[in-house]
Design a protein around this motif. Sequence first.
Motif, PDB file in Angstrom:
ATOM      1  N   GLN A  10      51.303  80.967  46.678  1.00  0.00           N
ATOM      2  CA  GLN A  10      51.842  79.796  45.994  1.00  0.00           C
ATOM      3  C   GLN A  10      52.799  80.294  44.927  1.00  0.00           C
ATOM      4  OE1 GLN A  10      51.480  76.348  46.466  1.00  0.00           O
ATOM      5  NE2 GLN A  10      53.187  76.405  45.006  1.00  0.00           N
ATOM      6  N   ARG A  11      54.067  80.075  45.141  1.00  0.00           N
ATOM      7  CA  ARG A  11      55.071  80.585  44.207  1.00  0.00           C
ATOM      8  C   ARG A  11      54.837  80.025  42.801  1.00  0.00           C
ATOM      9  NH1 ARG A  11      61.660  79.667  44.425  1.00  0.00           N
ATOM     10  NH2 ARG A  11      62.162  81.149  42.744  1.00  0.00           N
ATOM     11  N   GLY A  12      54.789  80.910  41.835  1.00  0.00           N
ATOM     12  CA  GLY A  12      54.639  80.511  40.447  1.00  0.00           C
ATOM     13  C   GLY A  12      53.208  80.464  39.951  1.00  0.00           C
ATOM     14  N   SER A  13      52.226  80.659  40.830  1.00  0.00           N
ATOM     15  CA  SER A  13      50.830  80.551  40.411  1.00  0.00           C
ATOM     16  C   SER A  13      50.242  81.922  40.099  1.00  0.00           C
ATOM     17  CB  SER A  13      49.988  79.882  41.502  1.00  0.00           C
ATOM     18  OG  SER A  13      48.619  79.865  41.119  1.00  0.00           O
ATOM     19  N   PRO A  14      49.514  82.068  38.976  1.00  0.00           N
ATOM     20  CA  PRO A  14      48.824  83.329  38.701  1.00  0.00           C
ATOM     21  C   PRO A  14      47.642  83.552  39.647  1.00  0.00           C
ATOM     22  CG  PRO A  14      48.191  81.687  37.075  1.00  0.00           C
ATOM     23  CD  PRO A  14      49.293  81.086  37.891  1.00  0.00           C
ATOM     24  N   GLU A  15      47.263  82.517  40.391  1.00  0.00           N
ATOM     25  CA  GLU A  15      46.178  82.628  41.363  1.00  0.00           C
ATOM     26  C   GLU A  15      46.656  83.215  42.686  1.00  0.00           C
ATOM     27  OE1 GLU A  15      42.986  81.719  40.536  1.00  0.00           O
ATOM     28  OE2 GLU A  15      43.818  81.385  38.549  1.00  0.00           O
ATOM     29  N   SER A  16      47.958  83.508  42.785  1.00  0.00           N
ATOM     30  CA  SER A  16      48.558  83.943  44.047  1.00  0.00           C
ATOM     31  C   SER A  16      49.190  85.326  43.902  1.00  0.00           C
ATOM     32  CB  SER A  16      49.635  82.933  44.472  1.00  0.00           C
ATOM     33  OG  SER A  16      50.432  83.434  45.531  1.00  0.00           O
ATOM     34  N   LYS A  17      49.262  86.040  45.023  1.00  0.00           N
ATOM     35  CA  LYS A  17      50.041  87.270  45.069  1.00  0.00           C
ATOM     36  C   LYS A  17      51.520  86.914  45.230  1.00  0.00           C
ATOM     37  CE  LYS A  17      48.037  89.104  48.703  1.00  0.00           C
ATOM     38  NZ  LYS A  17      47.628  90.097  49.716  1.00  0.00           N
ATOM     39  N   GLU A  18      52.371  87.928  45.013  1.00  0.00           N
ATOM     40  CA  GLU A  18      53.786  87.766  45.317  1.00  0.00           C
ATOM     41  C   GLU A  18      53.959  87.591  46.828  1.00  0.00           C
ATOM     42  OE1 GLU A  18      56.332  87.462  43.449  1.00  0.00           O
ATOM     43  OE2 GLU A  18      55.752  88.244  41.470  1.00  0.00           O
ATOM     44  N   PRO A  19      54.931  86.782  47.258  1.00  0.00           N
ATOM     45  CA  PRO A  19      55.144  86.593  48.699  1.00  0.00           C
ATOM     46  C   PRO A  19      55.324  87.896  49.465  1.00  0.00           C
ATOM     47  CG  PRO A  19      56.374  84.961  47.460  1.00  0.00           C
ATOM     48  CD  PRO A  19      55.800  85.911  46.449  1.00  0.00           C
ATOM     49  N   SER A  20      55.877  88.925  48.833  1.00  0.00           N
ATOM     50  CA  SER A  20      56.098  90.206  49.511  1.00  0.00           C
ATOM     51  C   SER A  20      54.806  90.974  49.763  1.00  0.00           C
ATOM     52  CB  SER A  20      57.043  91.074  48.677  1.00  0.00           C
ATOM     53  OG  SER A  20      56.471  91.351  47.397  1.00  0.00           O
ATOM     54  N   GLN A  21      53.703  90.540  49.147  1.00  0.00           N
ATOM     55  CA  GLN A  21      52.432  91.255  49.278  1.00  0.00           C
ATOM     56  C   GLN A  21      51.457  90.568  50.244  1.00  0.00           C
ATOM     57  OE1 GLN A  21      51.331  91.182  45.107  1.00  0.00           O
ATOM     58  NE2 GLN A  21      52.080  93.263  44.804  1.00  0.00           N
ATOM     59  N   PHE A  66      34.516  79.810  47.200  1.00  0.00           N
ATOM     60  CA  PHE A  66      34.971  81.154  46.893  1.00  0.00           C
ATOM     61  C   PHE A  66      35.203  81.975  48.154  1.00  0.00           C
ATOM     62  CE2 PHE A  66      33.124  80.135  42.700  1.00  0.00           C
ATOM     63  CZ  PHE A  66      34.239  80.448  41.922  1.00  0.00           C
ATOM     64  N   LEU A  67      34.380  81.767  49.179  1.00  0.00           N
ATOM     65  CA  LEU A  67      34.583  82.453  50.451  1.00  0.00           C
ATOM     66  C   LEU A  67      35.973  82.164  51.005  1.00  0.00           C
ATOM     67  CD1 LEU A  67      33.504  83.968  53.010  1.00  0.00           C
ATOM     68  CD2 LEU A  67      32.669  81.740  53.802  1.00  0.00           C
ATOM     69  N   LEU A  68      36.342  80.892  51.063  1.00  0.00           N
ATOM     70  CA  LEU A  68      37.648  80.513  51.587  1.00  0.00           C
ATOM     71  C   LEU A  68      38.775  80.945  50.669  1.00  0.00           C
ATOM     72  CD1 LEU A  68      36.909  76.937  52.988  1.00  0.00           C
ATOM     73  CD2 LEU A  68      37.178  79.065  54.260  1.00  0.00           C
ATOM     74  N   TYR A  69      38.535  80.882  49.352  1.00  0.00           N
ATOM     75  CA  TYR A  69      39.579  81.254  48.401  1.00  0.00           C
ATOM     76  C   TYR A  69      39.881  82.745  48.482  1.00  0.00           C
ATOM     77  CZ  TYR A  69      42.251  81.262  44.077  1.00  0.00           C
ATOM     78  OH  TYR A  69      43.254  81.386  43.158  1.00  0.00           O
ATOM     79  N   ILE A  70      38.827  83.568  48.569  1.00  0.00           N
ATOM     80  CA  ILE A  70      39.027  85.013  48.678  1.00  0.00           C
ATOM     81  C   ILE A  70      39.818  85.342  49.941  1.00  0.00           C
ATOM     82  CG2 ILE A  70      37.835  87.212  49.036  1.00  0.00           C
ATOM     83  CD1 ILE A  70      35.515  85.949  47.338  1.00  0.00           C
ATOM     84  N   TRP A  71      39.454  84.712  51.058  1.00  0.00           N
ATOM     85  CA  TRP A  71      40.149  84.974  52.314  1.00  0.00           C
ATOM     86  C   TRP A  71      41.567  84.414  52.300  1.00  0.00           C
ATOM     87  CZ3 TRP A  71      42.281  81.617  55.882  1.00  0.00           C
ATOM     88  CH2 TRP A  71      42.748  82.213  57.068  1.00  0.00           C
ATOM     89  N   ALA A  72      41.726  83.195  51.818  1.00  0.00           N
ATOM     90  CA  ALA A  72      43.037  82.536  51.867  1.00  0.00           C
ATOM     91  C   ALA A  72      44.070  83.247  51.006  1.00  0.00           C
ATOM     92  CB  ALA A  72      42.908  81.074  51.421  1.00  0.00           C
ATOM     93  N   THR A  73      43.652  83.805  49.863  1.00  0.00           N
ATOM     94  CA  THR A  73      44.618  84.460  48.986  1.00  0.00           C
ATOM     95  C   THR A  73      45.100  85.800  49.533  1.00  0.00           C
ATOM     96  OG1 THR A  73      42.736  85.319  47.683  1.00  0.00           O
ATOM     97  CG2 THR A  73      43.866  83.342  46.855  1.00  0.00           C
ATOM     98  N   VAL A  74      44.482  86.283  50.609  1.00  0.00           N
ATOM     99  CA  VAL A  74      45.012  87.462  51.295  1.00  0.00           C
ATOM    100  C   VAL A  74      46.283  87.094  52.048  1.00  0.00           C
ATOM    101  CG1 VAL A  74      44.568  89.186  53.094  1.00  0.00           C
ATOM    102  CG2 VAL A  74      42.737  88.521  51.522  1.00  0.00           C
ATOM    103  N   TRP A  75      46.282  85.907  52.650  1.00  0.00           N
ATOM    104  CA  TRP A  75      47.325  85.543  53.606  1.00  0.00           C
ATOM    105  C   TRP A  75      48.269  84.443  53.137  1.00  0.00           C
ATOM    106  CZ3 TRP A  75      47.485  89.120  57.133  1.00  0.00           C
ATOM    107  CH2 TRP A  75      46.297  89.794  57.470  1.00  0.00           C
ATOM    108  N   PHE A  76      47.860  83.630  52.168  1.00  0.00           N
ATOM    109  CA  PHE A  76      48.690  82.522  51.723  1.00  0.00           C
ATOM    110  C   PHE A  76      49.087  82.719  50.262  1.00  0.00           C
ATOM    111  CE2 PHE A  76      45.770  80.773  54.943  1.00  0.00           C
ATOM    112  CZ  PHE A  76      46.705  80.391  55.902  1.00  0.00           C
TER     113      PHE A  76
END
Length: 227
Positions: free
Chosen positions: A86-97, A74-84
């Motif tokens: 995945q197009r089409g995934s609900p686990e990801s932000k929009e690329p513009s964000q 979870f530590l890595l996931y919380i940090w990684a989803t700030v910067w990386f």
Amino acid sequence: MSDVRRFLGQNSLSLFFGALFLAALVGQSFAGWAAFNDTQAADGLVPVGWPEYVTSSSFAADVAENWQSEYLQFLLYIWATVWFVQRGSPESKEPSQVGRESDHAQEVGAAAGPGSPRWAAVGGLRRTLFSHSLLIVMGAVFVLSWFAQSVAGTVAHDEEQLASLEAPVSWGGYVTGADFWNRTLQNWQSEFLAVGSMVVLSVYLRERGSPESKPVGARDDDTGAEG
């Protein structure tokens, strides 16, 4: 609705997983106790009681080993989803964000609303700490559980060494040894595989009504949508 029923309904997800956690921990303690005594019997040693086992370094090492890998995930996931992304995934932000986003998007400082946490509205160190509080706590729990695993693992390893009439090792010798990293990396690789699979599979697969899934009829390339 009574206060108790309201509390249970509004906290059912955390209560559900809390109950599962306790049930699994108790089950692990009895299964581990049986396996430990099987080893004791095979080595010609005296079996131990359940209370003695659950307060042993062997049980503590097994429990902490799993906890540290989960919190690392979870530590890595919380940090990684700030910067990386995945197009089409609900686990990801929009690329513009990508990135930490604006104060307006994060509702901090002047953009904080009347119901925002107090530290979101203030500036300086307090806002900085609150802005990263989830990552800080997850990281602290990971470090503490990793350290607990290493200490308990050293004691358990040395007990096995002494039972085999071999020399014990220091904490530093254990955490740089093959046994520690074999156990640790077994857990880490499974956590990384599970998270990566969730990110990719959620692009194409659905679970109706789950916030971890896109709506059933959403496009495959719809990013960040929740069902």
